[in-house]
Write an enzyme that holds these catalytic residues in place. Structure first.
Site, PDB file in Angstrom:
ATOM      1  N   GLY A  47      74.785 112.487 101.999  1.00 48.12           N
ATOM      2  CA  GLY A  47      73.989 113.710 102.153  1.00 48.12           C
ATOM      3  C   GLY A  47      73.035 113.607 103.326  1.00 48.12           C
ATOM      4  CG  ASP A  48      69.516 111.114 103.407  1.00 46.60           C
ATOM      5  OD1 ASP A  48      68.558 111.788 103.799  1.00 46.60           O
ATOM      6  OD2 ASP A  48      69.558 110.586 102.287  1.00 46.60           O
TER       7      ASP A  48
END
Lengths: 395, 395
Positions: B167-168
């Site tokens: 996600g990051d």
């Protein structure tokens, strides 16, 4: 509104996923992407299901905003024509197995001869150098070899493939970055270059702390389910009717979580007061949180955790994602009208730019939809010359 | 050798992962990244294990090639100094929760006033617009909400988190793309802008065909283990001593696989002759391949499958990855000498460029290592002024 890459022309020889994903991103931001496909068959992914009115939803979802022309580069006239078009282009991109373009007489060295300022981008499984260079790769092979599977999966379970083709997609993202960096350099110096991106390299590049953990400890990490490797509590828990993801990323959030689940005594418990202590005493801690979380529904917990400011979320499936208020508010689901498939929804443009917002300007092209237009406007061919080339099987 | 982003100056207010990952990519390609950290504590990730001589291996792995200066932007003198530095910068990047920069009086509107050409990039959990905008997000929350977990995991099992913080990392990649596209636009027009990237949008953008499958069928896909959703056989199989990944991506490769496992009769079997048929008769087909594959070791199969040209790979753990001949040949594992941690290995630069190859020019900085140098050279401060600011807690 202007778009960030207006005026950038890309000759796109890519097929299936990694390359087309890169050129979709560039096309979304305004680049003119001319997709060159084999006459009659086209991009392999035109055959991938599911279908909408016999058109591949897969193909349409990653080829919007592009033009399609057909061209068989094994036919000499088409190859010559392609080289003429290279003179009028900024970027050539391909994702063939290394050596294929050279066999066609269209390797970077040949391309550069007709246009020294060209940016030539190649996305391949293992890259254009090294012992595996000539081997074929697919996403699953790269996910397996790149280590991501070895740290994904149930605690104590077997290595697990990431659902989407993250091996291809990550390579697509890095290829877009490489092209744009090369473009910046060319804007300043006039010098073109080759950008060589390997799916395996990219896969390895996103392993995050797993590499660092191995290098420091000498032990290869294994799948640990939905937990974070070092932050606690940072995982999903069962509720009365499903699961909820909770990410208490620091000591202050830990205290808030204890309040939210009405276990304020845990916030004071010396076994759990810092993250290193929570990690050390994880097996004692987990059931103490898990027990109360089972008592309410996911929806109830989402609301309570929000109220206490504890980062949380539901585990959404595709239906949930597509109807999520934030996803909709960010215009991440857009409707496109395709001449054959009709109206269909697809993903929007995730990079939001205040001056040059990207957008979906046209649906994915039919095979060869722009052949005549492009060959006339860019290569300067006449109707007669186009007809002759078609008869030779060149387009 | 020159680097692609030489001469590009970035004021980097990002912390932890998504933002620092984006600026690492840009720094690797030659941008001057000035990381601005809170005095005394610095980037949160300086506290993340594992450690090498008390230095965080995590922090060091994603902050190489950057300069570190300390600055408390809540101190008026530091805020003024920051705005002075904005005049000499090309890009400002932050990954605070939306609203934080505005509270500091340093939102895009303020930044733009002192330098209208600035590119202001913001990476956040949910983006700067929409109903969830102000909510905090961590990777696990975004993975849960973005749908990737719902299609990752064992067949019939629960939704599973992807091992690395995808996600990051995906948000970091898209942010780098947005910045470079904005830079291209500014090179041509002189106009700066704001780039707003949300982790959730990016997560949704990499769902690949899962979205298309849902939209066409109305059924949300579920975890299917290590299989591909539509290509068969394209999954991992047990061997005598482990597993092997096999990706027979088309009918020709299917035939080669049948030869490799000495089951040539399967290649002629009408139940399996095309991919749609193999999908329809999957339950009959799988054991017919799985059985012979159990008879030899993984190493034997890798060699046999290579010989027959069937894409394949081992399921590597971190130790395997770091010692893989291709990974090493591509210089994806490099050694860096850090003044405190000593010699350490980290990942190399995955974008290979023929004219402007990125490289690791310096290890991650100590907290505030470049404060004096940067404040003198860029902001023109004297030793005395720097000392005064230090006494006020501004740096």
């Amino acid at each position: 509104m202007n778009q960030a890459l207006e005026g950038v022309r890309i000759l796109d020889l890519t097929r299936v996923l990694a390359g087309p994903f890169a050129t979709m991103i560039l096309a979304d931001m305004g680049a003119e992407v001319i997709k060159i496909e084999m006459p009659k068959t086209g991009d392999d992914s035109r055959q991938f299901g599911p279908y909408l009115n016999e058109e591949s939803a897969y193909f349409m979802s990653i080829n919007r905003n592009k033009k399609s022309i057909t061209m068989n580069l094994k036919v000499k006239e088409s190859k010559d024509l392609f080289l003429e078009m290279v003179k009028e282009a900024d970027i050539v991109i391909e994702n063939y197995r290394p050596g294929t373009m050279e066999k066609l007489g269209l390797g970077y060295e040949e391309i550069k001869k007709v246009n020294p300022k060209i940016i030539y981008a190649a996305a391949s499984g293992f890259g254009h150098t090294g012992p595996y260079s000539k081997r074929a790769a697919y996403d699953a092979v790269v996910q397996a070899m790149g280590g991501i599977m070895s740290i994904t999966g149930e605690l104590g379970g077997r290595p697990t493939r990431v659902g989407p083709s993250i091996g291809d997609i990550t390579a697509g993202l890095y290829t877009a970055i490489g092209i744009l960096a090369a473009l910046n350099y060319r804007n300043k110096t006039g010098i073109g270059q080759k950008v060589d991106v390997a799916m395996l390299d990219c896969q390895v590049s996103i392993l995050e702390n797993a590499i660092a953990r191995y290098l420091v400890t000498g032990v290869s990490p294994k799948p640990i389910g939905n937990r974070h490797s070092s932050i606690i509590p940072f995982e999903s828990f069962e509720t009365a009717d499903g699961e909820v993801m909770i990410a208490a990323g620091n000591d202050a959030l830990w205290k808030k979580l204890c309040e939210a689940i009405e276990r304020t005594e845990l916030a004071e418990d010396e076994r759990f007061i810092t993250n290193p202590l929570r990690a050390e005493n994880y097996n004692e801690l987990r059931p103490l949180i898990a027990e109360p979380l089972k008592e309410k529904t996911t929806k109830e917990w989402l609301s309570i955790l929000d109220k206490f400011g504890v980062p949380n979320g539901p585990i959404n499936n595709m239906e949930d994602v597509i109807n999520d208020p934030q996803v909709l508010a960010r215009e991440m689901i857009v409707e496109v009208d395709h001449p054959k498939a009709g109206k269909m929804k697809m993903l929007g443009v995730p990079i939001k730019m205040s001056e040059t917002q990207g957008s979906i300007k046209s649906p994915a092209p039919l095979l060869g939809q722009h052949t005549t237009e492009v060959l006339k406007n860019i290569a300067g061919l006449t109707d007669e010359e186009i007809e002759t080339l078609r008869e030779k099987g060149g387009i």
